[in-house]
Motif scaffolding. Sequence first.
Motif, PDB file in Angstrom:
ATOM      1  N   ILE A  67      25.713  18.106   3.827  1.00 45.23           N
ATOM      2  CA  ILE A  67      24.747  18.836   3.009  1.00 45.23           C
ATOM      3  C   ILE A  67      23.746  17.832   2.460  1.00 45.23           C
ATOM      4  O   ILE A  67      24.129  16.728   2.037  1.00 45.23           O
ATOM      5  CB  ILE A  67      25.450  19.556   1.845  1.00 45.23           C
ATOM      6  N   VAL A  68      22.474  18.188   2.456  1.00 39.15           N
ATOM      7  CA  VAL A  68      21.454  17.320   1.880  1.00 39.15           C
ATOM      8  C   VAL A  68      20.702  18.082   0.805  1.00 39.15           C
ATOM      9  O   VAL A  68      20.730  19.318   0.756  1.00 39.15           O
ATOM     10  CB  VAL A  68      20.480  16.780   2.946  1.00 39.15           C
ATOM     11  N   HIS A  69      20.026  17.344  -0.067  1.00 42.75           N
ATOM     12  CA  HIS A  69      19.222  17.958  -1.111  1.00 42.75           C
ATOM     13  C   HIS A  69      17.875  18.395  -0.541  1.00 42.75           C
ATOM     14  O   HIS A  69      17.261  17.674   0.245  1.00 42.75           O
ATOM     15  CB  HIS A  69      19.009  16.981  -2.260  1.00 42.75           C
ATOM     16  N   ALA A  70      17.443  19.562  -0.940  1.00 41.17           N
ATOM     17  CA  ALA A  70      16.139  20.077  -0.521  1.00 41.17           C
ATOM     18  C   ALA A  70      15.125  19.818  -1.626  1.00 41.17           C
ATOM     19  O   ALA A  70      15.421  20.047  -2.809  1.00 41.17           O
ATOM     20  CB  ALA A  70      16.229  21.575  -0.235  1.00 41.17           C
ATOM     21  N   PRO A  71      13.937  19.319  -1.291  1.00 42.54           N
ATOM     22  CA  PRO A  71      12.917  19.086  -2.322  1.00 42.54           C
ATOM     23  C   PRO A  71      12.606  20.362  -3.095  1.00 42.54           C
ATOM     24  O   PRO A  71      12.549  21.453  -2.529  1.00 42.54           O
ATOM     25  CB  PRO A  71      11.709  18.619  -1.509  1.00 42.54           C
ATOM     26  N   THR A  72      12.436  20.190  -4.408  1.00 43.69           N
ATOM     27  CA  THR A  72      12.157  21.335  -5.279  1.00 43.69           C
ATOM     28  C   THR A  72      10.828  21.203  -6.009  1.00 43.69           C
ATOM     29  O   THR A  72      10.508  22.028  -6.859  1.00 43.69           O
ATOM     30  CB  THR A  72      13.288  21.496  -6.319  1.00 43.69           C
ATOM     31  N   GLY A  73      10.063  20.139  -5.709  1.00 45.41           N
ATOM     32  CA  GLY A  73       8.757  19.994  -6.345  1.00 45.41           C
ATOM     33  C   GLY A  73       8.616  18.709  -7.128  1.00 45.41           C
ATOM     34  O   GLY A  73       9.540  17.891  -7.199  1.00 45.41           O
ATOM     35  N   GLY A  74       7.434  18.523  -7.740  1.00 45.18           N
ATOM     36  CA  GLY A  74       7.072  17.292  -8.434  1.00 45.18           C
ATOM     37  C   GLY A  74       7.823  17.100  -9.740  1.00 45.18           C
ATOM     38  O   GLY A  74       8.570  17.971 -10.182  1.00 45.18           O
ATOM     39  N   PRO A  75       7.617  15.911 -10.360  1.00 43.88           N
ATOM     40  CA  PRO A  75       6.724  14.863  -9.853  1.00 43.88           C
ATOM     41  C   PRO A  75       7.350  13.939  -8.821  1.00 43.88           C
ATOM     42  O   PRO A  75       6.649  13.165  -8.190  1.00 43.88           O
ATOM     43  CB  PRO A  75       6.390  14.072 -11.126  1.00 43.88           C
ATOM     44  N   TRP A  76       8.672  14.045  -8.593  1.00 42.15           N
ATOM     45  CA  TRP A  76       9.350  13.100  -7.702  1.00 42.15           C
ATOM     46  C   TRP A  76      10.150  13.832  -6.628  1.00 42.15           C
ATOM     47  O   TRP A  76      11.225  13.387  -6.243  1.00 42.15           O
ATOM     48  CB  TRP A  76      10.268  12.181  -8.494  1.00 42.15           C
ATOM     49  N   SER A  77       9.659  14.952  -6.145  1.00 38.06           N
ATOM     50  CA  SER A  77      10.267  15.753  -5.068  1.00 38.06           C
ATOM     51  C   SER A  77      11.520  16.516  -5.476  1.00 38.06           C
ATOM     52  O   SER A  77      11.765  17.621  -4.997  1.00 38.06           O
ATOM     53  CB  SER A  77      10.606  14.902  -3.834  1.00 38.06           C
ATOM     54  N   PHE A  78      12.353  15.955  -6.355  1.00 42.13           N
ATOM     55  CA  PHE A  78      13.604  16.605  -6.729  1.00 42.13           C
ATOM     56  C   PHE A  78      13.655  16.781  -8.236  1.00 42.13           C
ATOM     57  O   PHE A  78      13.521  15.815  -8.986  1.00 42.13           O
ATOM     58  CB  PHE A  78      14.799  15.776  -6.252  1.00 42.13           C
ATOM     59  N   GLY A  79      13.851  18.026  -8.671  1.00 44.31           N
ATOM     60  CA  GLY A  79      13.889  18.322 -10.091  1.00 44.31           C
ATOM     61  C   GLY A  79      15.293  18.290 -10.653  1.00 44.31           C
ATOM     62  O   GLY A  79      16.264  17.924  -9.980  1.00 44.31           O
TER      63      GLY A  79
ATOM     64  N   ASP B  35       0.820  -1.218   0.000  1.00 40.69           N
ATOM     65  CA  ASP B  35       0.000   0.000   0.000  1.00 40.69           C
ATOM     66  C   ASP B  35       0.854   1.268   0.000  1.00 40.69           C
ATOM     67  O   ASP B  35       0.532   2.260   0.666  1.00 40.69           O
ATOM     68  CB  ASP B  35      -0.957   0.013   1.205  1.00 40.69           C
ATOM     69  N   PHE B  36       1.942   1.248  -0.742  1.00 39.91           N
ATOM     70  CA  PHE B  36       2.822   2.416  -0.786  1.00 39.91           C
ATOM     71  C   PHE B  36       2.108   3.611  -1.408  1.00 39.91           C
ATOM     72  O   PHE B  36       1.537   3.521  -2.494  1.00 39.91           O
ATOM     73  CB  PHE B  36       4.078   2.092  -1.595  1.00 39.91           C
ATOM     74  N   ASP B  37       2.152   4.741  -0.708  1.00 43.77           N
ATOM     75  CA  ASP B  37       1.579   5.998  -1.192  1.00 43.77           C
ATOM     76  C   ASP B  37       2.733   6.962  -1.440  1.00 43.77           C
ATOM     77  O   ASP B  37       3.430   7.357  -0.491  1.00 43.77           O
ATOM     78  CB  ASP B  37       0.616   6.575  -0.158  1.00 43.77           C
ATOM     79  N   PRO B  38       2.970   7.372  -2.681  1.00 46.17           N
ATOM     80  CA  PRO B  38       4.112   8.255  -2.949  1.00 46.17           C
ATOM     81  C   PRO B  38       4.042   9.583  -2.196  1.00 46.17           C
ATOM     82  O   PRO B  38       5.073  10.203  -1.928  1.00 46.17           O
ATOM     83  CB  PRO B  38       4.056   8.462  -4.464  1.00 46.17           C
ATOM     84  N   ALA B  39       2.833  10.012  -1.841  1.00 44.68           N
ATOM     85  CA  ALA B  39       2.713  11.257  -1.074  1.00 44.68           C
ATOM     86  C   ALA B  39       3.399  11.130   0.282  1.00 44.68           C
ATOM     87  O   ALA B  39       3.902  12.127   0.823  1.00 44.68           O
ATOM     88  CB  ALA B  39       1.243  11.620  -0.900  1.00 44.68           C
ATOM     89  N   ASP B  40       3.435   9.921   0.833  1.00 44.96           N
ATOM     90  CA  ASP B  40       4.122   9.728   2.113  1.00 44.96           C
ATOM     91  C   ASP B  40       5.618   9.948   1.970  1.00 44.96           C
ATOM     92  O   ASP B  40       6.276  10.463   2.886  1.00 44.96           O
ATOM     93  CB  ASP B  40       3.853   8.314   2.643  1.00 44.96           C
ATOM     94  N   LEU B  41       6.163   9.565   0.825  1.00 42.54           N
ATOM     95  CA  LEU B  41       7.587   9.804   0.599  1.00 42.54           C
ATOM     96  C   LEU B  41       7.854  11.286   0.366  1.00 42.54           C
ATOM     97  O   LEU B  41       8.875  11.818   0.811  1.00 42.54           O
ATOM     98  CB  LEU B  41       8.086   8.963  -0.575  1.00 42.54           C
ATOM     99  N   ASP B  42       6.943  11.967  -0.315  1.00 42.38           N
ATOM    100  CA  ASP B  42       7.075  13.422  -0.462  1.00 42.38           C
ATOM    101  C   ASP B  42       7.229  14.075   0.910  1.00 42.38           C
ATOM    102  O   ASP B  42       8.104  14.914   1.131  1.00 42.38           O
ATOM    103  CB  ASP B  42       5.833  14.013  -1.140  1.00 42.38           C
TER     104      ASP B  42
ATOM    105  N   ALA C 134       1.785   6.548 -14.227  1.00 43.70           N
ATOM    106  CA  ALA C 134       0.911   7.425 -15.004  1.00 43.70           C
ATOM    107  C   ALA C 134       0.432   8.603 -14.179  1.00 43.70           C
ATOM    108  O   ALA C 134       0.190   9.696 -14.707  1.00 43.70           O
ATOM    109  CB  ALA C 134      -0.280   6.639 -15.540  1.00 43.70           C
ATOM    110  N   GLU C 135       0.299   8.406 -12.878  1.00 42.37           N
ATOM    111  CA  GLU C 135      -0.182   9.477 -12.003  1.00 42.37           C
ATOM    112  C   GLU C 135       0.854  10.568 -11.791  1.00 42.37           C
ATOM    113  O   GLU C 135       0.504  11.680 -11.389  1.00 42.37           O
ATOM    114  CB  GLU C 135      -0.601   8.888 -10.657  1.00 42.37           C
ATOM    115  N   ARG C 136       2.122  10.254 -12.041  1.00 44.30           N
ATOM    116  CA  ARG C 136       3.178  11.234 -11.793  1.00 44.30           C
ATOM    117  C   ARG C 136       4.026  11.542 -13.023  1.00 44.30           C
ATOM    118  O   ARG C 136       4.375  12.698 -13.260  1.00 44.30           O
ATOM    119  CB  ARG C 136       4.088  10.733 -10.659  1.00 44.30           C
ATOM    120  N   ASP C 137       4.419  10.524 -13.757  1.00 45.90           N
ATOM    121  CA  ASP C 137       5.367  10.730 -14.860  1.00 45.90           C
ATOM    122  C   ASP C 137       5.253   9.567 -15.840  1.00 45.90           C
ATOM    123  O   ASP C 137       6.005   8.597 -15.756  1.00 45.90           O
ATOM    124  CB  ASP C 137       6.787  10.814 -14.291  1.00 45.90           C
TER     125      ASP C 137
END
Length: 377
Positions: free
Chosen positions: A164-176, A61-68, A350-353
């Motif tokens: 140093i860590v990467h900061a999320p920059t947005g969809g579809p996979w948190s990092f652009g 039941d993996f929800d990608p929003a939880d990883l976001d 399909a829901e993301r990319d």
Amino acid sequence: MEHARPDKHLTARTLNRATLARQLLLRRAPLDVAEGVRAITAIQSQSAPSPYLALWNRLADFDPADLDVAFSSHRIVKATLMRITLHAVHAEDYPLLHRAMQPTLRGARLGDARFTGEGLTPQMADDVAGRLGELLAEPRTGAQVTADLAHPQLWWALRHYAPIVHAPTGGPWSFGARPAYVASPHPSSSADPDEAAQHLVRRYLQSFGPARVHDVARYALIQVTRARRVVETMRDELIGRQGPDGVELLDVEGAPLPEEDTPAPPRLLPMWDSVLLAYADRSRIIPPEYRGHVIRRNGDTLPAVLVDGQVAGVWRAVDGAVEVTTFRPLSEADWAGIEQEAGALADFVAERDPVVYGRYRNWWAKLPAEQVRVFGE
């Protein structure tokens, strides 16, 4: 170190099943995303979709929003670690893993001619590293940080070895495609690097063992002599098992070790999945004759299809569907299992990319295609 008893002799197939079990690939686990990442130690993340697809293969039941959310809250962090490559790791693992990797990360950058050729010294880099709390208190791009430094190569070195860590920059996979960076909210450990490496060895064996010292060294990209030295300090807690051809393997208490006839369902792994890269001898998962098809000379590691626990082909997203190419003929029973996985994967991406990993399609013209089927149209 405890020596393996005769009844603990492990076959190549047993080792395959051990890896699949510890990597949550025999059955999807009912874990949240952070605990899922902790269970498998790290997910190679140089391509932004890979952590999502890795967990889709492993968690129920993996929800990608939880990883976001886990990325944005830094419960899971994305940083340069093993093999001088971006990995997603649990926040509680990061301080010791980062410290364990310091000799490799610093040496690879501060000793490089691209750094020393500019007249720079390690002390100059360390002085800037001491200002990271100020420079990266908020997410900034590499260009923004470089503009504040007298030498651009200082940032080139720092972003690989400093905390140093990467900061999320947005969809579809948190990092652009244009990364942003922030000082790690979880500083590197102050432990001696070899002491910290005990944690790396322990976590590696929990997630990938039983394995050899050479496997640990290859997984992390540390010197074999250093890996052996660290293992020697852990003699009392490690178990020795006898593997194929009598080679001694290292292991830890309590880690899964299924029977060799345990069923292994098909899985469609992401690019650079850790099971494909975690060993010096990759035949545990990749048949030797297929290694060059899956791991290209430039290091690209294609999205792989596992059948009965071994790579049998590759997959790619095409026109809202998933295309599976195999390197050998499969039975209709195998294809039925793949169809179920591929159809669900097509819906997931399909829901993301819908064209996930599309930039790597050039490799398919060079692959031997025994059978090709498309699912999810």
